[in-house]
Design an enzyme around this catalytic site. Structure first.
Site, PDB file in Angstrom:
ATOM      1  N   ASP A 112       0.197   2.683   3.400  1.00 49.63           N
ATOM      2  CA  ASP A 112       0.473   3.960   3.519  1.00 49.63           C
ATOM      3  C   ASP A 112       0.691   4.516   3.192  1.00 49.63           C
ATOM      4  OD1 ASP A 112      -2.171   5.042   2.480  1.00 49.63           O
ATOM      5  OD2 ASP A 112      -3.009   5.082   4.138  1.00 49.63           O
ATOM      6  N   HIS A 118       0.709  -0.965   0.068  1.00 52.98           N
ATOM      7  CA  HIS A 118      -0.241   0.146   0.220  1.00 52.98           C
ATOM      8  C   HIS A 118       0.724   0.988   0.164  1.00 52.98           C
ATOM      9  CE1 HIS A 118      -3.539   1.713   1.727  1.00 52.98           C
ATOM     10  NE2 HIS A 118      -3.307   3.025   1.148  1.00 52.98           N
TER      11      HIS A 118
HETATM   12  C1  NCD Z   1      -4.779   8.265   0.417  1.00 47.75           C
HETATM   13  C2  NCD Z   1      -4.028   9.884  -0.037  1.00 47.75           C
HETATM   14  O1  NCD Z   1      -3.657  11.008   0.599  1.00 47.75           O
HETATM   15  O2  NCD Z   1      -3.650   8.807  -1.293  1.00 47.75           O
HETATM   16  N1  NCD Z   1      -5.085   9.609   2.212  1.00 47.75           N
HETATM   17  C3  NCD Z   1      -4.966   8.998   3.728  1.00 47.75           C
HETATM   18  O3  NCD Z   1      -5.584   9.572   4.442  1.00 47.75           O
HETATM   19  N2  NCD Z   1      -4.666   7.609   3.410  1.00 47.75           N
HETATM   20  C4  NCD Z   1      -5.628   7.793   1.016  1.00 47.75           C
HETATM   21  C5  NCD Z   1      -5.877   6.891   1.144  1.00 47.75           C
HETATM   22  O4  NCD Z   1      -5.359   5.533   1.525  1.00 47.75           O
HETATM   23  O5  NCD Z   1      -7.406   6.873   1.772  1.00 47.75           O
HETATM   24 ZN    ZN Z   2      -7.100   4.091   2.228  1.00 44.14          ZN
HETATM   25 ZN    ZN Z   3      -3.902   4.684   0.851  1.00 44.23          ZN
END
Ligand code: NCD
Ligand code: ZN
Ligand code: ZN
Length: 425
Positions: free
Chosen positions: A294, A56
């Site tokens: 993420d 991710h």
């Molecule tokens: C992510 C992004 O900025 O692309 N942002 C986040 O707050 N996690 C998008 C996502 O994974 O929801």
């Molecule tokens: Zn997300």
């Molecule tokens: Zn994300």
């Protein structure tokens, strides 16, 4: 004779032992106490672990190169001991069809330091082309609630995904859109933000995913779980369902870290202390399957605006493995649990031959000198955005990183070129 032998103390099948890792054509071909090789690399200090796999990341290309690009993102990954990433579709153009996928693969192929996969998004907009989508990819991202990029799929459409040909990996942003719309308000700080995207919307989204697709042939992965309420929905899940957690949901809470403000504004939100501690416990005992960064960088300037208009997302890919190695060591926790969560299991979910020091796997290795504890500093990281909310935290960065048997990182030096990374679609 074997091309290359990497020799040292390594974590193999759950045990730490002195071993020779024989590598040919980038793959591990032999694991023995003694091995002859044309070339020998002897690791004298440190422990050889499988390099991490991060399913991710948002490397922001095409479209948002001011936040990150595929080179800076993947170089950061490599320095953090990650040799394989899967990139999310909320770029510009978004990755929603054959052409945008092809273009992203081309671009990443020229720029990536690490091996990569690319998600295709399924949204209300391209739902009528599921046949085409099935034929071009095997990994898909579905946002059930609004977040950066606005690529939503209404939960009422989940059932349709059963129609997709073959066995796909479906990765979910699990916050239910209608639940969020009913409850959300304009938040002015981190505590408000958590209330404006409540845990019930996470739990509800997960329930809907399991109800609609739980018994389908696809593999389902719930990304970035933020609450114990959400996790409880997954207690009796089948084997085809996995869940991941990010470092920020494990290390921060809205009370102690309140002052970090917009730098911790993220979806799903950072919660309270009970959730934070409960998620860490669940990662350790295996109720949470994997770690995922993420990695979602925004510029410093974008984050320095008022809370209401600041974008959501936290950079993470370079610090994830180092932070967690340090944490596991400090707490005396078993490193093989960490390795399973950061390397082996994510590789299995993505269907790539990585994540384990075993014959037949890619020789992707990260060497950690467990005595080399460092304090994270913004200026030592390789992100384009130039900051990390983990600055000041202790961590153990890898001293060497191998990708397909090649030495990619040696101390501060990167020894491979951009474009080394391959598409593992
Ligand atoms: C992510 C992004 O900025 O692309 N942002 C986040 O707050 N996690 C998008 C996502 O994974 O929801
Ligand atoms: Zn997300
Ligand atoms: Zn994300």
């Amino acid at each position: 004779m074997i091309e290359r032998v990497i020799e040292g103390k390594a974590l193999i099948r759950g045990r730490i032992e002195e071993c020779c890792i024989g590598v040919e054509g980038g793959r591990i071909v032999s694991l023995k106490k003694i091995l002859e090789g044309e070339e020998r690399i002897r690791i004298r200090r440190g422990l050889i672990l499988p390099a991490g796999v991060d399913l991710h990341v948002h490397f922001r290309e095409p479209g948002f190169k001011h936040k990150e690009d595929f080179s800076t993102g993947s170089l950061s990954a490599l320095y953090g001991g990650i040799t394989c990433v899967a990139d999310m579709p909320n770029t510009d153009p978004p990755t929603l069809d054959r052409l945008s996928l092809k273009e992203k693969i081309l671009l990443a192929g020229k720029k990536s330091f690490v091996d990569f996969l690319i998600y295709v998004g399924i949204t209300d907009r391209n739902l009528d082309r599921l046949d085409e989508l099935s034929s071009i990819a095997r990994i898909f991202k579905i946002y059930l609630g609004e977040t950066t990029g606005n690529l939503c799929l209404g939960a009422e459409n989940l059932e349709r995904l059963k129609e997709m040909e073959g066995k796909k990996l479906l990765v979910f942003h699990a916050e239910d859109r209608s639940c969020l719309e009913e409850r959300s308000f304009i938040a002015r700080d981190l505590k408000g933000y958590a209330r404006s995207r409540p845990k019930v919307c996470e739990a509800l989204a997960i329930r809907k995913i399991l109800e609609s697709l739980g018994r389908s042939k696809h593999r389902l992965h719930i990304s970035h779980i933020s609450s114990l309420l959400g996790l409880r929905e997954l207690e009796h899940r089948e084997d085809n369902v996995t869940v991941g957690v990010t470092p920020h949901h494990l290390f921060f809470n809205v009370i102690d870290d309140y002052d970090k403000g917009t730098f911790l504004k993220v979806n799903p939100p950072i919660r309270g202390k009970i959730d934070q501690e409960g998620l860490m416990e669940s990662l350790i005992n295996g109720d949470i399957d994997i770690l995922e960064s993420d990695h979602a960088p925004h510029t410093m300037e974008e984050k320095l605006t008022d809370f209401e208009s600041a974008p959501c997302g936290i950079p993470n890919v370079e610090t994830m493995y180092p932070l967690l190695i340090y944490y596991f060591l400090k707490k005396g926790l078993p490193l093989d649990r960490l390795v399973r969560a950061i390397a082996e299991k994510p590789a299995e979910i993505l269907g790539v031959r990585k994540g384990k020091i075993e014959e037949g796997m890619d020789a992707d290795l990260a060497v950690f000198n467990l005595k080399e504890v460092r304090v994270i500093r913004d200026e030592d990281l390789h992100y384009k955005c130039g900051y990390s909310p983990f600055s000041g935290y202790k961590a153990i960065f890898p001293e060497k990183v191998f990708i397909r048997g090649e030495e990619g990182i040696d101390g501060e030096d990167c020894l491979i070129d951009k474009g080394f990374g391959r598409y593992l679609g």
